[in-house]
Write a protein that holds these residues in place. Structure first.
Motif, PDB file in Angstrom:
ATOM      1  N   ASP A 214       0.810  -1.217   0.000  1.00  0.00           N
ATOM      2  CA  ASP A 214       0.000   0.000   0.000  1.00  0.00           C
ATOM      3  C   ASP A 214       0.847   1.272   0.000  1.00  0.00           C
ATOM      4  O   ASP A 214       0.308   2.382   0.043  1.00  0.00           O
ATOM      5  CB  ASP A 214      -0.967   0.017   1.181  1.00  0.00           C
ATOM      6  N   GLY A 215       2.169   1.114  -0.025  1.00  0.00           N
ATOM      7  CA  GLY A 215       3.068   2.263  -0.066  1.00  0.00           C
ATOM      8  C   GLY A 215       3.338   2.909   1.278  1.00  0.00           C
ATOM      9  O   GLY A 215       4.108   3.875   1.356  1.00  0.00           O
ATOM     10  N   LEU A 216       2.762   2.386   2.348  1.00  0.00           N
ATOM     11  CA  LEU A 216       2.833   3.068   3.641  1.00  0.00           C
ATOM     12  C   LEU A 216       3.757   2.404   4.655  1.00  0.00           C
ATOM     13  O   LEU A 216       3.830   2.844   5.811  1.00  0.00           O
ATOM     14  CB  LEU A 216       1.421   3.186   4.235  1.00  0.00           C
ATOM     15  N   ASP A 217       4.477   1.356   4.263  1.00  0.00           N
ATOM     16  CA  ASP A 217       5.315   0.639   5.220  1.00  0.00           C
ATOM     17  C   ASP A 217       6.350   1.550   5.878  1.00  0.00           C
ATOM     18  O   ASP A 217       6.524   1.549   7.101  1.00  0.00           O
ATOM     19  CB  ASP A 217       6.027  -0.537   4.537  1.00  0.00           C
ATOM     20  N   THR A 218       7.064   2.325   5.070  1.00  0.00           N
ATOM     21  CA  THR A 218       8.102   3.194   5.635  1.00  0.00           C
ATOM     22  C   THR A 218       7.484   4.297   6.487  1.00  0.00           C
ATOM     23  O   THR A 218       8.025   4.653   7.549  1.00  0.00           O
ATOM     24  CB  THR A 218       8.963   3.804   4.520  1.00  0.00           C
ATOM     25  N   ILE A 219       6.363   4.844   6.055  1.00  0.00           N
ATOM     26  CA  ILE A 219       5.708   5.887   6.850  1.00  0.00           C
ATOM     27  C   ILE A 219       5.292   5.341   8.212  1.00  0.00           C
ATOM     28  O   ILE A 219       5.427   6.034   9.228  1.00  0.00           O
ATOM     29  CB  ILE A 219       4.506   6.461   6.082  1.00  0.00           C
ATOM     30  N   ARG A 220       4.823   4.114   8.252  1.00  0.00           N
ATOM     31  CA  ARG A 220       4.465   3.516   9.548  1.00  0.00           C
ATOM     32  C   ARG A 220       5.691   3.413  10.452  1.00  0.00           C
ATOM     33  O   ARG A 220       5.616   3.660  11.660  1.00  0.00           O
ATOM     34  CB  ARG A 220       3.843   2.135   9.340  1.00  0.00           C
ATOM     35  N   GLY A 221       6.822   3.037   9.865  1.00  0.00           N
ATOM     36  CA  GLY A 221       8.043   2.959  10.659  1.00  0.00           C
ATOM     37  C   GLY A 221       8.525   4.321  11.111  1.00  0.00           C
ATOM     38  O   GLY A 221       8.980   4.504  12.257  1.00  0.00           O
ATOM     39  N   ILE A 222       8.418   5.314  10.239  1.00  0.00           N
ATOM     40  CA  ILE A 222       8.862   6.665  10.584  1.00  0.00           C
ATOM     41  C   ILE A 222       7.974   7.256  11.676  1.00  0.00           C
ATOM     42  O   ILE A 222       8.434   8.059  12.501  1.00  0.00           O
ATOM     43  CB  ILE A 222       8.888   7.550   9.326  1.00  0.00           C
ATOM     44  N   GLU A 223       6.706   6.855  11.707  1.00  0.00           N
ATOM     45  CA  GLU A 223       5.831   7.332  12.793  1.00  0.00           C
ATOM     46  C   GLU A 223       6.412   6.986  14.152  1.00  0.00           C
ATOM     47  O   GLU A 223       6.445   7.816  15.065  1.00  0.00           O
ATOM     48  CB  GLU A 223       4.438   6.721  12.623  1.00  0.00           C
ATOM     49  N   ARG A 224       6.934   5.770  14.297  1.00  0.00           N
ATOM     50  CA  ARG A 224       7.516   5.368  15.587  1.00  0.00           C
ATOM     51  C   ARG A 224       8.844   6.081  15.824  1.00  0.00           C
ATOM     52  O   ARG A 224       9.149   6.497  16.940  1.00  0.00           O
ATOM     53  CB  ARG A 224       7.723   3.846  15.637  1.00  0.00           C
ATOM     54  N   THR A 225       9.657   6.231  14.790  1.00  0.00           N
ATOM     55  CA  THR A 225      10.920   6.958  14.944  1.00  0.00           C
ATOM     56  C   THR A 225      10.662   8.396  15.355  1.00  0.00           C
ATOM     57  O   THR A 225      11.328   8.941  16.246  1.00  0.00           O
ATOM     58  CB  THR A 225      11.721   6.932  13.625  1.00  0.00           C
ATOM     59  N   ALA A 226       9.696   9.052  14.688  1.00  0.00           N
ATOM     60  CA  ALA A 226       9.398  10.445  15.005  1.00  0.00           C
ATOM     61  C   ALA A 226       8.913  10.588  16.441  1.00  0.00           C
ATOM     62  O   ALA A 226       9.324  11.522  17.151  1.00  0.00           O
ATOM     63  CB  ALA A 226       8.345  10.984  14.031  1.00  0.00           C
ATOM     64  N   HIS A 227       8.064   9.675  16.870  1.00  0.00           N
ATOM     65  CA  HIS A 227       7.564   9.752  18.253  1.00  0.00           C
ATOM     66  C   HIS A 227       8.707   9.587  19.249  1.00  0.00           C
ATOM     67  O   HIS A 227       8.737  10.249  20.295  1.00  0.00           O
ATOM     68  CB  HIS A 227       6.490   8.691  18.488  1.00  0.00           C
TER      69      HIS A 227
END
Length: 281
Positions: A214-227
């Motif tokens: 769905d193209g969102l795998d990296t964004i999901r990971g970056i969400e945790r990194t950003a938090h």
């Protein structure tokens, strides 16, 4: 009309026939590059100075090689960047992301804001922020060695600190201290491969383009990194495809420690990037 301007007109038609999205601009930009002048100075090139290498450059662009790979440069906000095979070419839509980030940082009551750019590629976002927010401290993270080589050239002499590493595990020494996390990550679904423009699909690195079904795998990971990286009240801004506008803000939920998640349009009024604020405990 001098010889060069006549050739530019012919090149424009050739590029248009090849499906190049901006044939006139590209034909003029290639002519300016080959002849060592600015686009507005093309009429000063005399017939005697016409360089036949122009047609070699036109043929490469006709085959849908990126304009920036032929010239070796890309323009981004106030910057001229070195680019080429192995690094993602920065796009105009990302300038809106940087504009929002700059406004957000300037609105903070922070003397020397700490900024992290994840998936920095050529270093475009990090360098623009360092240039336009003069007292900022900017760290940029890139996994690809090839892309990092271009980033090193581009940020040389700036305040940007480059890190070779994975955006999903980057910079634990900065946990809880960062004011802004920004990223233009890969976000194209693998299922969309055949619909991607040839300039990107055949020349940009796959690592910078595709991210799961769905193209969102990296964004999901970056969400945790950003938090992890952000201080309470710090903000994240992340680019996504215009078709993902209804999905990305839902990754930054209250249950995961976020507030004020929202989408924002680009200059064409298409949803292009999402923002969120790390909630205060």
């Amino acid at each position: 009309m001098n010889l060069l301007l006549a050739e530019v007109a012919q090149a424009t038609q050739r590029l248009a026939d090849a499906g190049v999205p901006s044939p006139r601009f590209d034909a003029e930009e290639l002519a300016a590059f080959v002849h060592g002048v600015k686009r507005g100075e093309l009429h000063h090139v005399t017939d005697a100075d016409f360089d036949a290498r122009y047609w070699e450059a036109v043929a490469r662009r006709e085959a849908r090689e990126p304009l920036q790979h032929i010239t070796g440069r890309a323009f981004f906000r106030y910057l001229e960047l070195a680019v080429g095979p192995g690094v993602f070419v920065p796009r105009p839509e990302t300038e809106s992301v940087v504009g929002w980030a700059i406004d957000a940082v300037r609105a903070m009551d922070v003397v020397e804001p700490l900024i992290v750019d994840l998936c920095t590629g050529s270093g475009a976002i990090a360098l623009a922020l360092a240039q336009e927010v003069p007292r900022s401290r900017v760290h940029a993270v890139e996994l690809s060695e090839q892309a990092l080589d271009y980033a090193r050239k581009n940020v040389e002499g700036s305040r940007v600190v480059l890190h070779h590493g994975d955006a999903l595990t980057a910079l634990p020494e900065l946990d809880g201290q960062v004011d802004l996390v920004v990223s233009n990550p890969p976000y194209i679904p693998l299922t969309e491969w055949e619909y991607v423009a040839p300039e990107a699909r055949d020349h940009d690195p796959e690592l910078a383009l595709f991210s799961g079904q769905d193209g969102l795998d990296t964004i999901r990971g970056i969400e945790r990194t950003a938090h992890r990286l952000l201080r309470p009240g710090g903000v994240v801004v992340i680019e996504h495809a215009d078709t993902q506008g209804g999905q990305v803000p839902w990754i930054f939920t209250e249950e995961r420690g976020w507030a004020d998640a929202a989408d924002h349009p680009d200059l064409n009024n298409r949803p292009r990037f999402a923002t969120a604020r790390r909630a205060t405990p």
